[in-house]
Enzyme design. Structure first.
Site, PDB file in Angstrom:
ATOM      1  CB  ALA A  70      -0.886  -0.026   1.237  1.00 14.28           C
TER       2      ALA A  70
ATOM      3  N   PRO B 299       3.298   4.378  -0.603  1.00 13.68           N
ATOM      4  CG  PRO B 299       3.891   6.626  -1.842  1.00 13.68           C
ATOM      5  CD  PRO B 299       3.921   4.943  -1.871  1.00 13.68           C
TER       6      PRO B 299
ATOM      7  N   GLY C 141      -0.898   6.286  -2.551  1.00 12.46           N
ATOM      8  CA  GLY C 141      -1.489   6.948  -3.516  1.00 12.46           C
ATOM      9  C   GLY C 141      -2.690   6.016  -4.211  1.00 12.46           C
TER      10      GLY C 141
ATOM     11  CG  ASP D 187       6.822 -10.198   4.274  1.00  9.21           C
ATOM     12  OD1 ASP D 187       6.554  -9.923   3.138  1.00  9.21           O
ATOM     13  OD2 ASP D 187       8.018 -10.685   4.552  1.00  9.21           O
TER      14      ASP D 187
ATOM     15  CB  CYS E  68       6.549   1.542 -12.037  1.00  7.21           C
ATOM     16  SG  CYS E  68       7.537   1.263 -10.781  1.00  7.21           S
TER      17      CYS E  68
END
EC number: 2.1.1.176
Length: 440
Positions: A267, A269, A271, A317, A388
């Site tokens: 999760a 930071p 966004g 985790d 990404c």
């Protein structure tokens, strides 16, 4: 402190102490009072040197009797800073750049003054004779030429070719050194996109709707808000958050609905976690998990500011399986830790720090996260897997292995009929993301 000396210190921390460029720069800017022109010069030099490091080292190699890797780290950084200014900043005369560099060396590495002066004057003479332009026609290997000119390690150039094909890769690679658009996500729990655009225009900021997401806005000519957007009342009141359109698309593709139970496995930071809540109209339940408690604090801050009340945070985790969560979620977002090769524009040091061992370890982590996600998902539920990066070992190859292991999964094609979706800077300037939607 002299801006070039400050840039030198920052680059040394990023390149040799593995500091993150965005965090290091933010700390410097918040800890020093600077004039606007000094702030711009500092940012220009730091990001410019990181973005163009391979090219700058190539120029040093052509004009120095000593290899770059044999130079003292301060000496190589002083040369990079000077050469970047000579080649990319037109407002500063070359003689002034040489003098500043020699003076900086006198304070930092006095024994290297003559060497630095000689290398820089060789470079200036060569420019006077041949110009600054990189001559692609002199290279037999187009990938090597792209690697040097745009400072993208050759193995990453190959990855872009492999993922996008020759024509598209050659269009994207030069963009990896361009400044990405400043994009925000409107929080429609509090304000409409049209109303938020109007608010920015009252502040003298040009606000343009993004083309890919209904909540995206590109901000231009920020002026005094360029490095203090988070100090504006619009930000503090939770009307928007800073987010790239590619990140928005991952959440939109999962399409969470009000009343559902949704898990965000990685999760921080926050966004995407808060966008899940936003798309669910703050109804139902979003469980946001992360392994680092300090990063979960960032999610908590974002939740409060954006008024997302249906999110519960858990320090967990994602690689550790929880039997209690078996088949308990309607939808799962797994934006996995990855090599980040799609966000090089924002974190240029990524391209120099990646190692083969590190990439193999990430692949193992992604595999475990995906397996746990499948087991947490209800029948008929959906998982959105995203990264990404453009590395197929972390993307398509992961999905193919998962489908072989779990034949009850199927891929849901995107609106263009593709099983795998890639974004890139060619699409309204967004980051290079991979996403795949799976149904159980």
């Amino acid at each position: 402190m002299n801006m070039r000396e400050q840039a030198l210190e920052t680059l040394l921390r990023i390149n040799y102490e593995k500091a993150y460029s965005n965090l290091e720069i933010k700390q410097v800017l918040s800890g020093h009072s600077m004039k606007d022109e000094d702030r711009r010069l500092f940012l220009n030099i730091v990001y410019g040197c990181l973005q163009n490091q391979i090219y700058l080292d190539y120029i040093i190699k052509q004009n120095s009797s000593r290899p770059v890797n044999k130079l003292h780290r301060e000496v190589s950084e002083i040369l990079r800073i000077a050469i970047y200014q000579i080649y990319f900043l037109d407002k500063i005369p070359s003689y002034a750049i040489v003098n500043e560099s020699v003076n900086l060396a006198a304070r930092i590495q006095p024994q290297a003054k003559g060497f630095i002066n000689g290398v820089l004057r060789n470079i200036i003479r060569k420019i006077e004779k041949d110009g600054k332009e990189f001559k692609f026609e002199n290279w037999n290997n187009e990938k090597e030429a792209l690697s040097i000119r745009y400072s993208v390690p050759l193995w990453i150039v190959h990855k872009y070719y492999e993922t996008y094909g020759k024509q598209t890769a050659e269009a994207i690679i030069p963009l990896l050194n361009e400044q990405p658009p400043f994009t925000i996500r409107c929080n429609n729990l509090k304000i409409s996109r049209a109303a938020l655009i109007e608010q920015f225009e009252k502040l003298g900021v040009e606000a343009v709707p993004g083309m890919l997401s209904p909540m995206a806005i590109h901000l231009h000519n920020l002026g005094v808000f360029e490095n203090s957007i988070e100090e504006t009342s619009l930000y503090k009141e939770g009307y928007f958050t800073i987010q790239d359109q590619a990140a928005m698309l991952t959440v939109e593709r999962l399409n969470p609905q009000p009343g559902q139970r949704v898990l965000d496995m990685c999760a921080a930071p926050g966004g995407k976690t808060t966008y899940l809540s936003q798309l669910m109209n703050d109804e139902g339940a979003v469980i946001g998990r992360d392994i680092f408690p300090n990063r979960l604090k960032l999610v908590s801050q974002a939740m409060r500011r954006l008024a997302c009340t249906n999110i519960s945070l858990q320090e967990q985790d994602g690689c550790v399986y929880l039997e209690k969560d078996k088949e308990s979620f309607d939808k799962i977002l797994l934006d996995a830790p990855c090599t980040g090769l799609g966000v090089i524009r924002r974190k240029p040091e990524i391209k120099y720090h990646s190692t083969k061992e590190g990439r193999k370890e990430l692949v193992k982590i992604q595999e475990k996260l995906l397996e746990n996600a499948v087991n947490y998902l209800k029948p008929d539920g959906e998982i959105l897997y995203s990264t990404c990066t453009i590395n197929k070992d972390e993307n398509e190859n992961q999905i193919n292995k998962l489908l072989q292991k779990y034949p009850n999964l199927k891929v849901l094609p995107d609106k263009n009929g593709n099983d795998y979706t890639y974004t890139s800077p060619l699409l309204d300037g967004c980051d290079a993301f991979f996403m795949c939607l799976l149904k159980k």
